[in-house]
Design an enzyme around this catalytic site. Sequence first.
Site, PDB file in Angstrom:
ATOM      1  N   CYS A   1      28.295  34.197  27.047  1.00 57.39           N
ATOM      2  CA  CYS A   1      28.525  32.806  27.429  1.00 57.39           C
ATOM      3  C   CYS A   1      29.263  32.702  28.760  1.00 57.39           C
ATOM      4  CB  CYS A   1      29.345  32.091  26.355  1.00 57.39           C
ATOM      5  SG  CYS A   1      28.532  32.083  24.786  1.00 57.39           S
TER       6      CYS A   1
ATOM      7  N   SER B   1      39.756  50.267  47.027  1.00 53.23           N
ATOM      8  CA  SER B   1      39.808  48.874  47.453  1.00 53.23           C
ATOM      9  C   SER B   1      41.221  48.341  47.253  1.00 53.23           C
ATOM     10  CB  SER B   1      38.814  48.075  46.609  1.00 53.23           C
ATOM     11  OG  SER B   1      38.862  46.739  46.980  1.00 53.23           O
ATOM     12  N   ALA B   2      41.798  47.739  48.320  1.00 50.09           N
ATOM     13  CA  ALA B   2      43.225  47.404  48.289  1.00 50.09           C
ATOM     14  C   ALA B   2      43.582  46.291  47.311  1.00 50.09           C
ATOM     15  CB  ALA B   2      43.681  47.025  49.700  1.00 50.09           C
ATOM     16  N   HIS B   3      42.675  45.341  47.124  1.00 51.25           N
ATOM     17  CA  HIS B   3      43.053  44.191  46.282  1.00 51.25           C
ATOM     18  C   HIS B   3      43.177  44.574  44.811  1.00 51.25           C
ATOM     19  CE1 HIS B   3      39.280  42.909  44.139  1.00 51.25           C
ATOM     20  NE2 HIS B   3      38.770  43.775  44.993  1.00 51.25           N
TER      21      HIS B   3
ATOM     22  N   GLY C   1      35.662  47.481  48.694  1.00 49.12           N
ATOM     23  CA  GLY C   1      35.019  48.487  47.844  1.00 49.12           C
ATOM     24  C   GLY C   1      33.504  48.477  47.941  1.00 49.12           C
ATOM     25  N   THR C   2      32.911  47.287  47.903  1.00 47.14           N
ATOM     26  CA  THR C   2      31.448  47.183  47.970  1.00 47.14           C
ATOM     27  C   THR C   2      30.937  47.720  49.297  1.00 47.14           C
ATOM     28  OG1 THR C   2      31.422  45.305  46.471  1.00 47.14           O
ATOM     29  CG2 THR C   2      29.526  45.530  47.925  1.00 47.14           C
TER      30      THR C   2
END
Lengths: 211, 391
Positions: free
Chosen positions: B330, B203-205, B73-74
């Site tokens: 946090c 994006s496949a994942h 994707g990126t």
Amino acid sequence: MAIKYTKKVIEHFQNPHNVGKIENPDAMATEGSPACGDQLSVYLKVDKKSQIIKEIKFQSYGCASNIATASIITDMALGKIIEEAKKITWKQAADKLGGLPPIKMHCSVLAIDALRGAIKNYEKNKLGKKFDESLNKQSIEKQLNEVIYGKVGVDIISLRLVKYIGIDEKNNVLIELSLNKEDQFKDDLKHEITERLNRFPKIGKIKIALV
Amino acid sequence: MKKNGVYLDNCKTSKLAPEVLDEMIPYLKGKFWYPGAFTSIGTEIAEAIDDSQKTIADVLNAKPKEIIFTSGGTDANNIAIKGLMRANKNVGKHFITSTISHPAVLAIFQALEKEGYEGTYISANRDGYLNLEELKNAIRKDTVLVAFTHINHILGTIQKIEKIKNILAKANHKIYLFLDSCEAFAKIPIDVKMFGIDILSISAHKFNGPKGIGALFLKKGTKIVPIQHGITRLHHLKPGSVNVPAIIGMQKAVQLAFENFEEQISKLRKLQNLLHNTISERILDVKLNGPPLGERSPTHLNFSFSFVEGEAIMLMLDFEKIYVETGSACYSQGLKPNYILMQTGRTHEESHSSIRFTLDRFVTKEGILRTVNVLEKVIKELRRRSPFGEN
């Protein structure tokens, strides 16, 4: 690199010691705020004669390391005379837990602050001690000594990130930090510094500049 | 997945479906060849890739040639956004995105701003819907690109793309529409023609496919230049080695996601409802973050649990093999609360106490019920420790 908690931190997070509130405590203090993501209250019962902390409890709004450090500092302080308990440092507390990830060191500082705050309140209210809280470079530096740069887990004074401390006649304070404008911890540091300096009752405006 | 584990962090990444792995194995073992012309082995691979392109194109209502495989994707977002802005800089250097775009998209725009490009960031309302009046006002003569995240990864808000299309259609010049649909693909139907999309990334994942593979839909005629250079194997925008096993795996993941699509979505909606309703019934002082249940992505839920902090909740669930995500400072790298929750009007406390649950095809009713059982105990215990919990 993997960032994880030690077994000791997990142990204290899962089964924290001294959780709760003491009804009619001899002293108590609260540090942090829910807006910052962590707040800790410490309650004390002190034996008048021996000055030994005979009961200590805490309440925490915070993450695993906040709860674990609160648990460990209450263990460390329990049974100590207040003069000794005052000397416990955030480094000792973190070491006792087998270390903390750099980004979490500030939790240990918060826990020690709450403990020292409660002791100070005891000294003020029960022992009649007076504290000079006037605003000066040294007292500001002392506060900044407790502000941790999350990237490496060390305070900003030791890291020499503080380049200038200025106080004008209206008690406005200027802090210059040697920090990149894109540093991901800059907002956290600004927030932390502001919160600490606001403890000075007479402080004016606080300006933090990145240089 | 550990035994009895319940994985509810599928928006971060999802489990590889076993059928996908089965499909990939021949290409990891024997069929290691490159796609190529004329030779039998080269042709076999080239045909398999053609077929994968067609599978993806069909579900998007695109043409196979409009599908470009990327390294995720990126990678797809970088190729699209930088390539498009650079190719059109004679038209202008202005882009429009949103303050609640995905961080991977915002990072690209921040990099472009250093190169002299200029951006307008429109806001979103409390439910995460983009302020489209702001979009109308943000359009300038030199606006080249409008880029949004299709489904918000924190809130699950589905943006109204046809409304955006209509706004852009009224502009006096061509403005490209890019959508980061990594979270949206396989969760909602996407028709690139109907939505007027010029470029879209997936994006496949994110839908039980392999990691390190994604795709771009690039409408024919879009003016774009490559940002990477090397040997062209499949497409000049993405030079270099072809990750054939991953492409085959992605194709299978698409097929799995879109066979009986309506039925699968309806199953997810039921589980989402179950999780939502049981949390709301059994735990006091909780707030749902994002749009009403029926409007949002079928896989997303995000709750704030008052008086307690999210990293503590997340870790206590982790001890019980239940895996979620929090928006607490946090847990963030810069000790800041999640910017999307803050931008959409949550307080610091609400952000710190937020937990995101994201489902996938492997989540079961039993898993959801176990999650709520454990969650109820965790919240009770953390509230016992909290100075605010007794109120």
